[in-house]
Enzyme design. Structure first.
Site, PDB file in Angstrom:
ATOM      1  N   THR A   6       0.952  -1.029  -0.014  1.00  0.00           N
ATOM      2  CA  THR A   6      -0.298  -0.225  -0.061  1.00  0.00           C
ATOM      3  C   THR A   6       0.991   1.644  -0.595  1.00  0.00           C
ATOM      4  O   THR A   6       1.965   1.145   0.851  1.00  0.00           O
ATOM      5  CB  THR A   6      -1.454   0.533   1.388  1.00  0.00           C
ATOM      6  N   LYS A  11      -3.169   3.660   5.996  1.00  0.00           N
ATOM      7  CA  LYS A  11      -3.390   2.027   6.391  1.00  0.00           C
ATOM      8  C   LYS A  11      -2.459   1.172   6.752  1.00  0.00           C
ATOM      9  O   LYS A  11      -2.709   0.021   7.705  1.00  0.00           O
ATOM     10  CB  LYS A  11      -4.164   1.429   4.815  1.00  0.00           C
ATOM     11  N   ASP A  64      -8.163  -3.224  -0.638  1.00  0.00           N
ATOM     12  CA  ASP A  64      -9.373  -2.649  -0.836  1.00  0.00           C
ATOM     13  C   ASP A  64     -11.104  -1.665  -0.006  1.00  0.00           C
ATOM     14  O   ASP A  64     -11.226  -2.587   0.315  1.00  0.00           O
ATOM     15  CB  ASP A  64      -9.737  -2.482  -2.435  1.00  0.00           C
ATOM     16  N   THR A  65     -10.819  -0.479   0.036  1.00  0.00           N
ATOM     17  CA  THR A  65     -11.884  -0.242   0.765  1.00  0.00           C
ATOM     18  C   THR A  65     -13.021   0.811   0.685  1.00  0.00           C
ATOM     19  O   THR A  65     -12.363   1.961  -0.487  1.00  0.00           O
ATOM     20  CB  THR A  65     -11.261   0.355   2.096  1.00  0.00           C
ATOM     21  N   LYS A 159     -10.519   3.489  16.912  1.00  0.00           N
ATOM     22  CA  LYS A 159     -10.715   2.168  15.577  1.00  0.00           C
ATOM     23  C   LYS A 159     -10.683   1.310  14.884  1.00  0.00           C
ATOM     24  O   LYS A 159     -11.609   0.579  14.789  1.00  0.00           O
ATOM     25  CB  LYS A 159     -10.649   3.680  14.368  1.00  0.00           C
TER      26      LYS A 159
HETATM   27  P1  IMP Z   1      -8.654   2.696  -1.600  1.00  0.00           P
HETATM   28  O1  IMP Z   1      -9.207   1.419  -0.915  1.00  0.00           O
HETATM   29  O2  IMP Z   1      -7.398   3.019  -0.929  1.00  0.00           O
HETATM   30  O3  IMP Z   1      -9.188   2.008  -2.590  1.00  0.00           O
HETATM   31  O4  IMP Z   1      -9.515   3.784  -0.851  1.00  0.00           O
HETATM   32  C1  IMP Z   1     -10.482   4.349  -1.624  1.00  0.00           C
HETATM   33  C2  IMP Z   1     -11.125   5.748  -0.368  1.00  0.00           C
HETATM   34  O5  IMP Z   1     -11.900   5.804   0.908  1.00  0.00           O
HETATM   35  C3  IMP Z   1      -9.579   6.993   0.067  1.00  0.00           C
HETATM   36  O6  IMP Z   1      -9.791   7.914  -1.048  1.00  0.00           O
HETATM   37  C4  IMP Z   1      -9.339   7.214   1.085  1.00  0.00           C
HETATM   38  O7  IMP Z   1      -9.375   7.485   1.625  1.00  0.00           O
HETATM   39  C5  IMP Z   1     -10.807   5.613   1.621  1.00  0.00           C
HETATM   40  N1  IMP Z   1     -10.216   5.678   2.661  1.00  0.00           N
HETATM   41  C6  IMP Z   1     -10.438   4.190   2.313  1.00  0.00           C
HETATM   42  N2  IMP Z   1     -10.169   3.520   3.693  1.00  0.00           N
HETATM   43  C7  IMP Z   1     -11.094   4.757   4.948  1.00  0.00           C
HETATM   44  C8  IMP Z   1     -10.533   4.470   6.204  1.00  0.00           C
HETATM   45  O8  IMP Z   1     -10.929   3.740   6.629  1.00  0.00           O
HETATM   46  N3  IMP Z   1     -11.107   5.596   6.176  1.00  0.00           N
HETATM   47  C9  IMP Z   1     -11.846   6.778   6.073  1.00  0.00           C
HETATM   48  N4  IMP Z   1     -11.486   6.336   4.622  1.00  0.00           N
HETATM   49  C10 IMP Z   1     -10.915   5.366   3.684  1.00  0.00           C
END
Ligand code: IMP
Length: 185
Positions: A6, A11, A64-65, A159
């Site tokens: 990452t 993260k 991925d989130t 968290k």
């Molecule tokens: P990705 O998983 O890196 O593609 O994240 C997708 C979007 O969600 C990004 O803009 C991250 O900043 C946001 N994001 C991912 N995880 C979290 C979290 O735990 N809290 C708040 N925002 C998140």
């Protein structure tokens, strides 16, 4: 050693903190990679993992989130990164203050030439204002169920007791123990 891929320091910190408490060592591979556009986090997560199998020594994992907002029919979901970088939290508040929402994390682990997925969800709602400067991304506008503060007002430890990422990690940890991954790297 198990590697985490990452480019996101937050993260990494959350994941390191949980796995370290379980005595699982990880190596941080701090790199960004291209993500496909797809309708769900599972597809994005496994696609990213597959594309890295020739570049990163196994075993490794990534995640991925997405944030899914009920009043916006689940938007931004898999487009969460793009939306955060373009319209940002202020505009999400204008569109979806007080709406129910949830976060979803999908971890994909590549181990012994197989892929394994672990997911976690956190239900809550979009706040009425930006609160807190801890965490990252949507944290300052997301209030988990049964909480009176945003994720942006919580320490990593707080968290990590409830989050989508923690719940997915707990499943990853269970898999590591069950399959003795530490001794079969
Ligand atoms: P990705 O998983 O890196 O593609 O994240 C997708 C979007 O969600 C990004 O803009 C991250 O900043 C946001 N994001 C991912 N995880 C979290 C979290 O735990 N809290 C708040 N925002 C998140």
């Amino acid at each position: 050693m198990l590697s985490l891929v990452t480019s996101n320091k937050h993260k990494y910190e959350e994941i390191f903190s949980y796995l370290n408490s379980k005595h699982i060592e990880i190596k941080w591979v701090q790199m960004s990679y291209e993500e496909i556009q797809a309708d769900d986090n599972e597809t994005i997560s496994i696609d990213s993992c597959k594309k890295l199998t020739n570049k990163i020594r196994q075993p490794f994992f990534l995640e991925d989130t997405g944030l899914y907002i009920a009043n916006l029919n689940g938007f931004p979901g898999p487009y969460s990164s793009y939306v955060q970088n373009t319209i940002g939290n202020e505009n999400i508040l204008k569109m979806a203050s007080d709406s129910k929402a949830y976060f979803k994390t999908v971890i994909t682990l590549y181990w012994r030439k197989n892929f394994y997925q672990f997911s976690g969800m956190l239900n809550g709602k979009i706040s009425s204002k930006i609160s807190g400067n801890l965490g990252f991304g949507y944290d300052p506008i997301f209030i988990p169920d049964n909480s009176n503060k945003t994720l942006g007002e919580m320490t990593t430890d707080e968290k990590n007791k409830i989050s989508h990422r923690f719940l997915a990690l707990k499943k990853l940890y269970g898999f590591i123990v069950e399959n003795d991954v530490k001794n079969n790297l």
